[in-house]
Design a protein around this motif. Structure first.
Motif, PDB file in Angstrom:
ATOM      1  N   UNK A  85     -11.913  -4.212  -0.053  1.00  0.00           N
ATOM      2  CA  UNK A  85     -12.146  -5.258   0.947  1.00  0.00           C
ATOM      3  C   UNK A  85     -10.855  -5.813   1.557  1.00  0.00           C
ATOM      4  N   UNK A  86      -9.811  -5.014   1.568  1.00  0.00           N
ATOM      5  CA  UNK A  86      -8.544  -5.480   2.131  1.00  0.00           C
ATOM      6  C   UNK A  86      -7.996  -4.468   3.142  1.00  0.00           C
ATOM      7  N   UNK A  87      -7.096  -4.958   3.991  1.00  0.00           N
ATOM      8  CA  UNK A  87      -6.373  -4.140   4.971  1.00  0.00           C
ATOM      9  C   UNK A  87      -4.890  -4.303   4.703  1.00  0.00           C
ATOM     10  N   UNK A  88      -4.178  -3.183   4.585  1.00  0.00           N
ATOM     11  CA  UNK A  88      -2.731  -3.241   4.375  1.00  0.00           C
ATOM     12  C   UNK A  88      -2.004  -2.795   5.631  1.00  0.00           C
ATOM     13  N   UNK A  89      -0.859  -3.416   5.903  1.00  0.00           N
ATOM     14  CA  UNK A  89      -0.025  -3.107   7.063  1.00  0.00           C
ATOM     15  C   UNK A  89       1.334  -2.628   6.575  1.00  0.00           C
ATOM     16  N   UNK A  90       1.816  -1.531   7.168  1.00  0.00           N
ATOM     17  CA  UNK A  90       3.049  -0.888   6.712  1.00  0.00           C
ATOM     18  C   UNK A  90       3.947  -0.564   7.899  1.00  0.00           C
ATOM     19  N   UNK A  91       5.262  -0.470   7.609  1.00  0.00           N
ATOM     20  CA  UNK A  91       6.225   0.050   8.579  1.00  0.00           C
ATOM     21  C   UNK A  91       6.290   1.567   8.451  1.00  0.00           C
ATOM     22  N   UNK A  92       6.288   2.254   9.569  1.00  0.00           N
ATOM     23  CA  UNK A  92       6.383   3.717   9.538  1.00  0.00           C
ATOM     24  C   UNK A  92       7.774   4.172   9.127  1.00  0.00           C
ATOM     25  N   UNK A  93       8.794   3.513   9.643  1.00  0.00           N
ATOM     26  CA  UNK A  93      10.177   3.939   9.420  1.00  0.00           C
ATOM     27  C   UNK A  93      10.856   3.039   8.390  1.00  0.00           C
ATOM     28  N   UNK A  94      12.018   3.498   7.863  1.00  0.00           N
ATOM     29  CA  UNK A  94      12.693   2.748   6.805  1.00  0.00           C
ATOM     30  C   UNK A  94      12.818   1.267   7.155  1.00  0.00           C
ATOM     31  N   UNK A  95      12.530   0.396   6.172  1.00  0.00           N
ATOM     32  CA  UNK A  95      12.358   0.678   4.745  1.00  0.00           C
ATOM     33  C   UNK A  95      10.913   0.884   4.295  1.00  0.00           C
ATOM     34  N   UNK A  96       9.977   1.189   5.210  1.00  0.00           N
ATOM     35  CA  UNK A  96       8.577   1.484   4.853  1.00  0.00           C
ATOM     36  C   UNK A  96       7.936   0.368   4.024  1.00  0.00           C
ATOM     37  N   UNK A  97       8.140  -0.853   4.425  1.00  0.00           N
ATOM     38  CA  UNK A  97       7.628  -1.983   3.659  1.00  0.00           C
ATOM     39  C   UNK A  97       6.152  -2.227   3.935  1.00  0.00           C
ATOM     40  N   UNK A  98       5.462  -2.715   2.916  1.00  0.00           N
ATOM     41  CA  UNK A  98       4.086  -3.192   3.053  1.00  0.00           C
ATOM     42  C   UNK A  98       4.188  -4.680   3.417  1.00  0.00           C
ATOM     43  N   UNK A  99       4.211  -4.965   4.722  1.00  0.00           N
ATOM     44  CA  UNK A  99       4.515  -6.318   5.166  1.00  0.00           C
ATOM     45  C   UNK A  99       3.282  -7.200   5.321  1.00  0.00           C
ATOM     46  N   UNK A 100       2.101  -6.657   5.065  1.00  0.00           N
ATOM     47  CA  UNK A 100       0.908  -7.480   5.184  1.00  0.00           C
ATOM     48  C   UNK A 100      -0.234  -6.947   4.352  1.00  0.00           C
ATOM     49  N   UNK A 101      -0.979  -7.844   3.721  1.00  0.00           N
ATOM     50  CA  UNK A 101      -2.193  -7.478   2.992  1.00  0.00           C
ATOM     51  C   UNK A 101      -3.243  -8.531   3.312  1.00  0.00           C
ATOM     52  N   UNK A 102      -4.270  -8.131   4.067  1.00  0.00           N
ATOM     53  CA  UNK A 102      -5.309  -9.038   4.535  1.00  0.00           C
ATOM     54  C   UNK A 102      -6.547  -8.830   3.675  1.00  0.00           C
ATOM     55  N   UNK A 103      -6.856  -9.817   2.853  1.00  0.00           N
ATOM     56  CA  UNK A 103      -7.935  -9.656   1.882  1.00  0.00           C
ATOM     57  C   UNK A 103      -9.129 -10.561   2.123  1.00  0.00           C
ATOM     58  N   UNK A 104      -9.137 -11.317   3.211  1.00  0.00           N
ATOM     59  CA  UNK A 104     -10.238 -12.253   3.452  1.00  0.00           C
ATOM     60  C   UNK A 104     -11.022 -11.935   4.727  1.00  0.00           C
ATOM     61  N   UNK A 105     -10.892 -10.722   5.241  1.00  0.00           N
ATOM     62  CA  UNK A 105     -11.580 -10.375   6.483  1.00  0.00           C
ATOM     63  C   UNK A 105     -13.057 -10.082   6.262  1.00  0.00           C
TER      64      UNK A 105
END
Length: 369
Positions: A85-105
């Motif tokens: 039940x969550x959506x994760x947001x990532x950067x494609x290029x370095x440093x490839x961070x997971x900058x968002x996790x939306x768990x209440x949608x």
């Protein structure tokens, strides 16, 4: 006898540099030794993208299986949705961070998502019958619509010709496809409703935004005209339910995997040379017994010369469209590969799996059509 002074250096002097042990930035050295001084070179792999490494694993964000993952239109960001039940947001290029996790949608598993074509909006649908529209820049929900009376399996978006309005199509187990106005100022009521008569597994817009392709449980792909609000023809050939639909970059061909492990490319041009409209039949990606809605994709950097579909054998199969030949069988996942997407500008493939992880890998660049 005095020592002659050193002449002043000028800008045109040649200076010999020491040899560098590191390979060029666009190459990777593969060796049999971990010691740089004693490594025996086996081969040098030429890099084809701007990724940090030829293969990158994106993991740790989801506790459930990944159902869909997609690049945004710029190729800079990645979104993935999961049964947790969550959506994760990532950067494609370095440093490839997971900058968002939306768990209440959503209050139930999220089954599909799409990036907006022109704005920082992410559309999601799930088993709670809800269509969500969220601004990924602010993290705020724009709209929440109770779109159907059943589980929503799929969605797609397009720009309405000439009007500058984004339209969103959703398909559900309640046997209907509904068209919604996207963006921040759309209404909570649907623009059009198509009664299919059986559960819908996949939807896809035509290139001009006038037709909607609908894959359903009756093993057919129904083609509806948005202006007439009626079915104009259907695409046959599948012996089992099509699991997803993807339109080629030029808008002429439609990719459709199915539960039968048969992948069909239909010719959807106005005047098809084949009466059946079947352009290619591809084999090599087993669907398995789990009845997962496996998602396929077209390559974009070469104009659609290749297609890819994941399989229950935990691999991704990539074919050459013209010859129907298997180009790659890519391993790496520990579960069924449920989702595939190609980078919009570079030869990069993104895969999501039931093991809760994603992999990004670069391919040999294809020839542009």
């Amino acid at each position: 006898m005095s020592k002659r002074p050193t002449p002043p250096s000028n800008d045109g002097a040649l200076v010999k540099r020491s040899r560098s042990d590191s390979p060029p930035r666009n190459e990777m050295v593969i060796s049999t030794s971990g010691d740089d001084r004693q490594k025996g070179l086996i081969r040098s792999v030429k890099r084809t993208s701007n990724l940090e490494a030829p293969i990158i694993s994106l993991s740790g964000a989801h506790s459930g299986e990944i159902v869909s993952c997609r690049f945004d239109p710029t190729g800079q960001n990645i979104a993935a949705c999961s049964t947790d039940r969550s959506v994760s947001l990532w950067r494609t290029y370095p440093p490839n961070t997971n900058y968002g996790l939306l768990s209440s949608l959503h209050k139930a598993p999220i089954l599909d998502l799409q990036w907006s074509l022109y704005s920082p909006i992410l559309y999601t649908v799930g088993a709670d019958h809800i269509l969500n529209m969220m601004n990924v820049t602010t993290g705020q929900r724009i709209r929440k619509v109770r779109a159907h009376r059943g589980i929503i399996n799929t969605l797609d978006r397009t720009m309405a010709g000439g009007a500058g309005i984004e339209l969103v199509a959703t398909g559900s187990d309640d046997g209907t496809v509904r068209i919604w106005e996207g963006g921040e100022e759309g209404e909570k009521t649907s623009v059009a409703v198509f009664e299919i008569g059986c559960p819908v597994t996949s939807v896809c817009w035509s290139a001009d935004g006038q037709n909607v392709y609908v894959g359903a449980l009756d093993n057919e792909i129904h083609v509806y005209d948005l202006r007439k609000c009626e079915q104009i023809y259907s695409l046959t050939g599948h012996t089992d339910t099509p699991t997803s639909l993807a339109l080629s970059p030029n808008g002429s061909y439609l990719l459709s995997p199915s539960f039968s492990s048969q992948v069909i490319i239909h010719d959807v041009r106005p005047f098809s040379p084949a009466p059946s409209r079947i352009h290619r039949v591809l084999h090599g990606a087993p669907a398995g017994f789990e009845n997962a809605l496996l998602k396929g994709a077209w390559s974009k950097d070469d104009g659609g010369r290749r297609v890819a579909v994941g399989g229950a054998d935990r691999m991704v199969c990539i074919w050459d469209v013209e010859s129907g030949r298997v180009l790659y069988k890519l391993p790496g996942h520990k579960g069924t590969v449920t989702a595939v997407d190609f980078h919009p500008k570079e030869p990069i493939i993104l895969t999501g799996s039931k093991d809760g992880t994603m992999l990004m890998g670069e391919l040999e660049p294809g020839m542009v059509i």
